[in-house]
Design an enzyme around this catalytic site. Structure first.
Site, PDB file in Angstrom:
ATOM      1  N   ASP A  87     -12.863 -60.257 -17.800  1.00  0.00           N
ATOM      2  CA  ASP A  87     -13.641 -61.291 -17.460  1.00  0.00           C
ATOM      3  C   ASP A  87     -15.322 -61.185 -17.518  1.00  0.00           C
ATOM      4  O   ASP A  87     -15.883 -62.106 -18.088  1.00  0.00           O
ATOM      5  CB  ASP A  87     -13.521 -61.521 -15.835  1.00  0.00           C
ATOM      6  CG  ASP A  87     -14.087 -62.884 -15.351  1.00  0.00           C
ATOM      7  OD1 ASP A  87     -14.576 -63.442 -16.183  1.00  0.00           O
ATOM      8  OD2 ASP A  87     -14.109 -63.068 -14.091  1.00  0.00           O
ATOM      9  N   ASN A  97      -7.225 -56.386 -18.021  1.00  0.00           N
ATOM     10  CA  ASN A  97      -8.144 -57.319 -17.540  1.00  0.00           C
ATOM     11  C   ASN A  97      -9.386 -57.778 -18.145  1.00  0.00           C
ATOM     12  O   ASN A  97     -10.093 -56.604 -17.775  1.00  0.00           O
ATOM     13  CB  ASN A  97      -8.079 -57.447 -16.137  1.00  0.00           C
ATOM     14  CG  ASN A  97      -6.705 -57.759 -15.372  1.00  0.00           C
ATOM     15  OD1 ASN A  97      -5.602 -57.916 -16.307  1.00  0.00           O
ATOM     16  ND2 ASN A  97      -6.475 -58.018 -14.004  1.00  0.00           N
ATOM     17  N   GLY A 105     -17.057 -55.948 -12.804  1.00  0.00           N
ATOM     18  CA  GLY A 105     -18.503 -56.274 -12.880  1.00  0.00           C
ATOM     19  C   GLY A 105     -19.160 -55.454 -14.168  1.00  0.00           C
ATOM     20  O   GLY A 105     -18.492 -54.916 -15.031  1.00  0.00           O
ATOM     21  N   ASP A 159      -4.880 -64.419 -10.558  1.00  0.00           N
ATOM     22  CA  ASP A 159      -5.601 -63.107 -10.299  1.00  0.00           C
ATOM     23  C   ASP A 159      -6.080 -62.518  -8.959  1.00  0.00           C
ATOM     24  O   ASP A 159      -6.686 -63.517  -8.428  1.00  0.00           O
ATOM     25  CB  ASP A 159      -6.662 -63.169 -11.676  1.00  0.00           C
ATOM     26  CG  ASP A 159      -7.342 -61.714 -11.731  1.00  0.00           C
ATOM     27  OD1 ASP A 159      -6.852 -60.897 -11.468  1.00  0.00           O
ATOM     28  OD2 ASP A 159      -8.956 -62.005 -11.838  1.00  0.00           O
ATOM     29  N   SER A 192     -13.599 -54.721 -18.769  1.00  0.00           N
ATOM     30  CA  SER A 192     -14.580 -55.268 -19.779  1.00  0.00           C
ATOM     31  C   SER A 192     -15.212 -53.696 -20.340  1.00  0.00           C
ATOM     32  O   SER A 192     -15.699 -52.972 -19.808  1.00  0.00           O
ATOM     33  CB  SER A 192     -15.637 -56.198 -19.087  1.00  0.00           C
ATOM     34  OG  SER A 192     -15.145 -57.239 -19.016  1.00  0.00           O
TER      35      SER A 192
HETATM   36  P1  13P Z   1     -13.940 -56.983 -15.617  1.00  0.00           P
HETATM   37  O1  13P Z   1     -15.039 -57.310 -14.565  1.00  0.00           O
HETATM   38  O2  13P Z   1     -14.351 -55.582 -16.020  1.00  0.00           O
HETATM   39  O3  13P Z   1     -14.204 -58.029 -16.380  1.00  0.00           O
HETATM   40  O4  13P Z   1     -12.571 -56.988 -14.931  1.00  0.00           O
HETATM   41  C1  13P Z   1     -12.099 -58.267 -14.528  1.00  0.00           C
HETATM   42  C2  13P Z   1     -10.873 -58.160 -13.978  1.00  0.00           C
HETATM   43  O5  13P Z   1     -10.143 -57.134 -13.486  1.00  0.00           O
HETATM   44  C3  13P Z   1     -10.075 -59.402 -13.143  1.00  0.00           C
HETATM   45  O6  13P Z   1      -9.054 -59.227 -12.566  1.00  0.00           O
HETATM   46  O1  G3H Z   2     -11.579 -59.440 -11.069  1.00  0.00           O
HETATM   47  C1  G3H Z   2     -12.132 -60.242 -10.864  1.00  0.00           C
HETATM   48  C2  G3H Z   2     -12.478 -61.636 -11.862  1.00  0.00           C
HETATM   49  O2  G3H Z   2     -13.500 -61.112 -12.512  1.00  0.00           O
HETATM   50  C3  G3H Z   2     -12.667 -62.852 -11.170  1.00  0.00           C
HETATM   51  O3  G3H Z   2     -13.862 -62.953 -10.666  1.00  0.00           O
HETATM   52  O4  G3H Z   2     -13.417 -63.863  -8.361  1.00  0.00           O
HETATM   53  O5  G3H Z   2     -15.545 -64.003  -9.293  1.00  0.00           O
HETATM   54  O6  G3H Z   2     -13.676 -65.440 -10.123  1.00  0.00           O
HETATM   55  P1  G3H Z   2     -14.160 -64.313  -9.482  1.00  0.00           P
HETATM   56 ZN    ZN Z   3      -9.404 -57.671 -11.251  1.00  0.00          ZN
END
Ligand code: 13P
Ligand code: G3H
Ligand code: ZN
Length: 307
Positions: A254, A252, A179, A82, A212
């Site tokens: 997270d 995606n 976020g 990612d 998200s």
């Molecule tokens: P969110 O912060 O909306 O979960 O997005 C995650 C993401 O795009 C990871 O690449």
């Molecule tokens: O878009 C990114 C993901 O939320 C990953 O976040 O770089 O803090 O692991 P991170």
């Molecule tokens: Zn992302």
């Protein structure tokens, strides 16, 4: 079952009007929670590892955990990098067995983004690995990319970008952001733009980052048990469902995993002040991840029984 590439799952998703969930993984409980949900739903799955995850847990630990998860699993699983910041991290992941990588040159000029994406594509394709690139910029912070505002993807530029770079899928900006604070006012995605892109690039798999939904039950639970995340807001589920019918094959997620775990652990600490066995609160957090991911697969991504 061995790891697979995303080609077949995206073809199926495009035709079927559903999307595959790409969930960020950082530790064993997250991997197990997501895997349990996908197995029960018989859903294709993308586990993605950011450079932050590589720093936190190390690539080899995460790969070995995923290898362990696959021993008895009967579903197609992709391991994806990612937001790869440069050629070297993409190369390290390709050499380390990832079946898909993202090179994120969204902060660069159009030509520079194409140049490095193509370099990654050449290396990856020689080894049978898929490449996602990004054109446009999401508001928010993403390790090496910090943007005050959205720079939406221009449909004509998207066509040229894909032709010149040779990337296999493209992350686009249509109003999502990373976020837990995605919209100050009414949530809105630019579906007109998405439709234009889909029309001039038929059958081409698009990717939506920052997807998200920031479930309010977790925000409220976290705040009720000592957290301080007021006013967090995500992408409404019906908008994501709609995006999946317009060529978005990878969604995606997270932040929702982070919220599910944190809210559950906060509650567990307050409800069980005498407990100090990490398996108790991490077990509860793992179950919360599983339930949340299962809900997404079934009701948002629409990819249950698509393996
Ligand atoms: P969110 O912060 O909306 O979960 O997005 C995650 C993401 O795009 C990871 O690449
Ligand atoms: O878009 C990114 C993901 O939320 C990953 O976040 O770089 O803090 O692991 P991170
Ligand atoms: Zn992302």
């Amino acid at each position: 079952m061995p790891l697979t590439g995303p080609k077949e799952m995206f073809e199926k998703a495009y035709k079927g009007g559903h999307a595959v969930g790409a969930f960020n993984v950082n530790n064993m409980e997250i991997i197990q929670g997501i895997m349990m949900a996908a197995e029960e739903e018989k859903a294709p799955l993308i586990l993605q590892i950011s450079s932050g995850a590589r720093k936190y847990a190390s690539q080899i630990y995460l790969m070995k955990l995923i290898e362990a998860a696959l021993v008895e699993a009967d579903l197609p699983v992709v391991v994806h990098l990612d937001h790869g910041a440069d050629f070297d991290i993409c190369k390290a992941c390709i050499d380390g067995g990832f079946t898909s990588v993202m090179y994120d040159g969204s902060h660069l000029s159009f030509d520079e983004n194409i140049k490095i994406t193509k370099q990654v594509v050449d290396y990856a394709h020689d080894r049978g690995v898929w490449v996602e690139a990004e054109l446009g910029r999401l508001a928010g912070i993403e390790e090496h990319v910090v943007s005050e505002e959205n720079v939406y993807t221009e449909p004509d530029q998207a066509v040229e970008f894909v032709e010149r770079s040779g990337c296999d899928s493209l992350a686009i900006a249509i109003g999502t952001s990373h976020g837990a604070y995605k919209f100050a006012g009414e949530p809105r995605l630019d579906f007109e733009r998405l439709e234009k892109i889909t029309k001039i690039m038929p059958d081409y798999p698009l990717v939506l980052h920052g997807s998200s939904s920031v479930p309010q039950e977790f925000v409220e639970m976290a705040n009720q048990y000592g957290g301080d995340i007021p006013g967090a807001k995500g992408v409404p589920e019906d908008l994501l469902r709609k995006a999946a019918t317009f060529g978005v094959c990878k969604i995606n997620i997270d932040t929702d995993i982070r919220l599910a775990m944190t809210a559950t652990i906060r509650k567990s600490f307050v409800d069980n002040p005498t407990v100090f066995d990490p398996r108790k609160y991490l077990g509860a957090a793992r179950q919360a991840v599983k339930d949340m991911v299962q809900h997404k697969i079934k009701n948002v991504l629409g990819c249950s029984n698509q393996i």
